[in-house]
Design a protein around this motif. Structure first.
Motif, short mmCIF file in Angstrom:
data_model
loop_
_atom_site.label_atom_id
_atom_site.label_comp_id
_atom_site.label_asym_id
_atom_site.label_seq_id
_atom_site.Cartn_x
_atom_site.Cartn_y
_atom_site.Cartn_z
N ILE A 312 0.84 -1.20 0.00
CA ILE A 312 0.00 0.00 0.00
C ILE A 312 0.87 1.26 0.00
CG2 ILE A 312 -1.59 1.35 1.43
CD1 ILE A 312 -2.90 -1.33 2.24
N LEU A 362 -5.39 1.98 -7.01
CA LEU A 362 -6.27 2.18 -5.87
C LEU A 362 -7.14 0.95 -5.62
CD1 LEU A 362 -7.40 5.88 -6.41
CD2 LEU A 362 -5.75 5.00 -4.76
N ALA A 363 -7.60 0.31 -6.70
CA ALA A 363 -8.41 -0.91 -6.54
C ALA A 363 -7.60 -2.00 -5.86
CB ALA A 363 -8.92 -1.39 -7.89
N ARG A 366 -7.33 -1.29 -2.14
CA ARG A 366 -8.59 -1.60 -1.44
C ARG A 366 -8.79 -3.10 -1.30
NH1 ARG A 366 -10.43 3.02 -4.62
NH2 ARG A 366 -10.91 4.74 -3.17
N GLU A 367 -8.42 -3.86 -2.33
CA GLU A 367 -8.56 -5.32 -2.26
C GLU A 367 -7.65 -5.89 -1.17
OE1 GLU A 367 -7.69 -6.56 -6.18
OE2 GLU A 367 -9.63 -5.94 -7.01
N ALA A 369 -6.56 -4.36 1.54
CA ALA A 369 -7.09 -4.01 2.86
C ALA A 369 -8.34 -4.82 3.18
CB ALA A 369 -7.40 -2.51 2.90
N ALA A 370 -9.23 -4.96 2.19
CA ALA A 370 -10.47 -5.70 2.43
C ALA A 370 -10.20 -7.17 2.74
CB ALA A 370 -11.39 -5.58 1.21
N THR A 375 -9.62 -1.16 5.91
CA THR A 375 -10.26 -0.17 5.04
C THR A 375 -9.21 0.74 4.42
OG1 THR A 375 -10.59 1.38 6.88
CG2 THR A 375 -12.38 -0.17 6.41
N ILE A 376 -9.59 1.33 3.30
CA ILE A 376 -8.74 2.30 2.60
C ILE A 376 -9.59 3.52 2.26
CG2 ILE A 376 -7.65 2.80 0.38
CD1 ILE A 376 -5.72 1.37 1.90
N GLU A 377 -9.06 4.70 2.56
CA GLU A 377 -9.67 5.96 2.14
C GLU A 377 -8.63 6.72 1.34
OE1 GLU A 377 -11.18 8.14 5.42
OE2 GLU A 377 -12.38 6.46 6.20
N ALA A 390 -4.96 4.16 5.32
CA ALA A 390 -5.27 2.73 5.43
C ALA A 390 -5.31 2.34 6.90
CB ALA A 390 -4.21 1.90 4.70
#
Length: 405
Positions: A312, A362-363, A366-367, A369-370, A375-377, A390
């Motif tokens: 990340i 970015l995708a 997010r993947e 982190a998920a 979470t990711i902002e 994150a």
């Protein structure tokens, strides 16, 4: 569990039966064996019932043969076959012929119909046969052969009813088991597809993160080398050295990903990168002209969380190099025992429409982190620039074990 069980959803003999149901083969062998058994068994049964029932004649043997031969179509037309065998058996009994294995054809036809899902048709055919037997044995026997026959006992009717109930119970049990095997097979196939998709996405993320970062460094240094080739050869040489180091590292990481793909389950030859390599990551960013300020001490994390956190930060810094006009970025690590907070800031401004990064990067963050329950902002800051925040659990959530069943 062996491969044949996984592929077929049941024991090997059941898989072969399932292939016949789909019309791959005609059940010649079983039909011939049953026909011979019914004809020979009825012949011996007739000798045991001489004087009680009518003798076997040509018509009786035709009925026995037709009832047995219908079983050849039991997997293609189960409803027609179960009613056909029941009608043949009723005609046989109505003509006063001896009791015997004539009921075997009805039992097998009923079994095939219920297993194929035609339960009501099988029940109706058995009910028709039982009602017809009651009618023949208690009312119509006076006008039907053999002459002088008396009414059957109700105990005999109870035996016939128990026989039919047993057929239905066994058939229903097999049908239930077959449906359970089919559900298990579908669940295993779905779990295998899900694991394949997860592995494909994981490899895609790894390749994207490795290549995007290294190629960004190479691109910047190649531009520096071309600009200074004539005016400052030493600086151009430094740029080429950086390109060589970045490309070597990228090749090593790509090779590690590909080795994992070729030999799944083997331990990786080199340890996965983690937050302990942040100084090295900051040095690579510096070679691309980006000054990185790191605040906080990397905590001890599980390998999966450590790798996700590193990727990340790597992707966020790559996006700063590629899409921001800022030459300064800040990485802050906060660890409160239950979660790790990563914050990556740059002061902007964006140099193109893809501020902060485009789609895949970015995708992928997010993947990652998920997958860990985090979470990711990511988005522009109110005072300018871009921020990636994150939040990752310090201990990765255990994955459900049902995929391994």
């Amino acid at each position: 569990m062996d491969e044949q069980h996984v592929r077929g959803g049941g024991p090997p003999w059941w898989n072969r039966w399932g292939e016949d149901v789909q019309g791959a083969r005609w059940p010649w062998r079983s039909t011939v064996l049953i026909t011979v058994f019914v004809l020979v068994g009825s012949h011996f049964a007739a000798h045991q019932q001489v004087g009680e029932r009518a003798d076997l004649d040509f018509f009786a043997r035709v009925l026995l043969f037709v009832g047995s031969a219908l079983l050849l179509w039991r997997r293609r037309y189960p409803v027609l076959v179960v009613f056909g065998t029941a009608a043949a058996a009723m005609l046989y009994l109505g003509a006063g012929y001896p009791y015997g294995p004539v009921f075997v054809t009805v039992a097998l036809a009923c079994f095939s119909a219920i297993v194929a899902g035609h339960r009501r048709a099988a029940w109706a055919a058995l009910g028709m046969l039982w009602a017809g037997h009651v009618l023949l044995a208690h009312w119509l026997y006076r006008w039907l052969p053999p002459s002088g026959d008396s009414a059957a006992s109700w105990g005999q009717e109870g035996v016939v009813a128990a026989w039919m109930i047993t057929i239905v119970a066994v058939s229903e049990l097999v049908r239930t088991r077959r449906e359970q095997w089919a559900r298990d097979r579908a669940e295993r196939a779905q779990a295998a597809r899900r694991r394949a998709d997860e592995e494909r996405l994981r490899i895609a993320r790894e390749l994207h993160d490795v290549l995007a970062h290294s190629i960004s460094v190479i691109n910047v240094q190649a531009g520096v080398g071309l600009a200074l080739l004539d005016t400052d050869p030493e600086q151009a040489r430094t740029a080429l050295t950086t390109i060589k180091a970045a490309s070597k590292e990228a090749l090593g990481e790509v090779r590690q990903v590909l080795d994992t793909l070729r030999t799944p389950g083997d331990a990786p030859r080199a340890p996965a990168p983690g937050l302990d390599r942040l100084p090295e990551l900051a040095a690579q960013a510096a070679s691309a002209g980006l000054t990185v300020e790191v605040e906080g001490v990397p905590p001890h994390l599980a390998p999966g969380t450590d790798l996700a956190a590193f990727r990340i930060v790597q992707e966020a810094l790559t996006n700063v190099v590629r899409h921001s006009g800022s030459r300064h970025a800040r990485v802050r690590l906060d660890h409160d025992g239950g979660a790790l907070r990563l914050r990556i800031d740059d002061d902007g401004p964006a140099t193109g429409a893809d501020a902060g990064g485009s789609g895949n990067g970015l995708a992928g963050m997010r993947e990652r982190a998920a997958a860990l329950g985090g979470t990711i902002e990511a988005g522009p800051r109110p005072d300018g620039g871009f921020r990636v925040l994150a939040v990752l659990p310090a201990k990765a959530k255990a994955k459900a074990k049902e995929d391994d069943r």
